[in-house]
Design an enzyme around this catalytic site. Structure first.
Site, PDB file in Angstrom:
ATOM      1  N   GLU A 121       3.364   1.807   4.592  1.00  0.00           N
ATOM      2  CA  GLU A 121       2.019   2.178   5.026  1.00  0.00           C
ATOM      3  C   GLU A 121       1.114   0.979   5.241  1.00  0.00           C
ATOM      4  O   GLU A 121       0.269   0.979   6.120  1.00  0.00           O
ATOM      5  CB  GLU A 121       1.369   3.124   4.007  1.00  0.00           C
ATOM      6  CG  GLU A 121       0.058   3.690   4.528  1.00  0.00           C
ATOM      7  CD  GLU A 121      -0.759   4.401   3.462  1.00  0.00           C
ATOM      8  OE1 GLU A 121      -1.783   5.002   3.824  1.00  0.00           O
ATOM      9  OE2 GLU A 121      -0.393   4.334   2.291  1.00  0.00           O
ATOM     10  N   LYS A 157       0.857  -1.193   0.000  1.00  0.00           N
ATOM     11  CA  LYS A 157       0.000   0.000   0.000  1.00  0.00           C
ATOM     12  C   LYS A 157       0.886   1.234   0.000  1.00  0.00           C
ATOM     13  O   LYS A 157       1.718   1.403   0.893  1.00  0.00           O
ATOM     14  CB  LYS A 157      -0.924   0.004   1.219  1.00  0.00           C
ATOM     15  CG  LYS A 157      -1.976   1.113   1.166  1.00  0.00           C
ATOM     16  CD  LYS A 157      -2.896   1.056   2.370  1.00  0.00           C
ATOM     17  CE  LYS A 157      -4.041   2.060   2.216  1.00  0.00           C
ATOM     18  NZ  LYS A 157      -3.584   3.413   1.916  1.00  0.00           N
TER      19      LYS A 157
END
Length: 327
Positions: free
Chosen positions: A177, A30
């Site tokens: 992330e 991500k």
């Protein structure tokens, strides 16, 4: 060629698929950037559209060369514009200085020369006049990989099939992330937040000291809309690290309002004082635990959410293990 406008497919927040279904999913890192859909008309031009549909091509002049990367082949590609730090990790704060420059090409060009962005591509929805939306993810991914779109300014990061637990652990160990899980048989659903794509954000948790609050609006009128929190430095100063406005139930917010009123003061407890309008200050005696995604360069917590009031800790006890936030 006239290309169809395709809103990006969105992921649903969730957890890893069950272990028994692991092999049916692909896992992608991500990225903390700006989602874009890239339209390559096959004539050397490129148009970048944000998730909102706005044209943002002018903000990223270094990506204009993508228009000729496939020669005369027209395509619609899905990806994320990133600003990478020295370790190759996405730095959203650095990217913010580039976002919003679509209508100021000279400023955008100067920023691009000093700190170019990178486009991570992860899907293809239309290619050479052929719509690919109904193809399974695994087939679209294979087509994207075969395009060979890798350069200094764009790339096609690999996706891992299976091994979701290991993939998620790796993102945490490398300070990334999070993870996006995608069903191998999923079709592309334009503009839909689908359960076929699952996003998992790596959240961190720390204790903070409440030093103030901001009034709520609307149905929260008379209650705290957010609390201003800080952490102690080794020198004993309380440094402001952010405003937390989510994570409470209605009853918890009302309880917090009572505690804050009892601790009201006219003196700001933070050093230096944050530039925050309409703040109400309190004596720094309440300790809370919050979750957050990352810190900005200034030490502020990104996407903080309240977890619980730490009535078992005094501000002095909580400060023992707190980091010294960057200034």
């Amino acid at each position: 060629m006239t290309l169809p406008l395709i809103p990006p497919m969105l992921a649903t927040p969730g957890t890893l698929p069950p272990a028994g279904q692991d092999a049916r999913w692909a896992y992608e890192t991500k990225q903390d950037g700006q989602r874009v859909v890239a339209y390559l008309a096959g004539d050397g031009s490129v148009v970048l559209r944000a998730r909102s549909g706005d044209v943002i091509t002018g903000a990223y002049p270094e990506l204009l060369r993508l228009g000729g990367a496939l020669g005369g082949t027209a395509a619609v590609l899905d990806g994320e514009v990133l600003a990478l730090d020295a370790h190759g990790r996405a730095d959203f704060q650095a990217l913010q200085s580039r976002m919003g420059l679509a209508d100021t090409p000279r400023r955008a060009a100067r920023r691009a020369a000093g700190a170019p962005v990178h486009l991570a591509l992860f899907d293809v929805m239309h290619l050479a006049g052929r719509p690919l939306l109904a193809l399974p993810y695994v087939h679209r991914r294979a087509i994207l990989q075969d395009l060979g779109l890798d350069s200094e300014y764009w790339s096609t990061p690999a996706a891992l099939v299976g091994h979701g637990t290991e993939a998620l652990r790796a993102t945490r160990e490398h300070g990334l992330e999070g993870l996006v899980c995608k069903r191998l048989d999923s079709v592309y659903e334009p503009g839909v937040r689908s359960r076929s794509w699952i996003k998992i954000r790596n959240m961190r948790g720390e204790d903070v000291i409440v030093g103030g609050w901001l009034p709520g609006r609307g149905r929260l009128s008379g209650l705290p809309g957010a609390v201003l929190v800080g952490q102690r430095t080794p020198a004993g100063l309380l440094r402001h690290v952010g405003a937390v406005g989510t994570g409470w139930s209605e009853a918890e917010r009302e309880q917090l309002a009572l505690l804050l009123r009892e601790l009201a003061t006219d003196v700001c407890p933070f050093t230096p004082a944050p530039r925050t309008a309409y703040a109400h200050w309190v004596l720094p005696r309440l300790v809370g635990e919050v979750s957050y995604s990352t810190r900005t360069r200034a030490g502020l917590l990104r996407q903080p959410s309240w977890l619980r009031l730490r009535q078992d800790l005094s501000p002095e006890e909580s400060a023992a293990d707190l980091p010294d936030p960057p200034v």
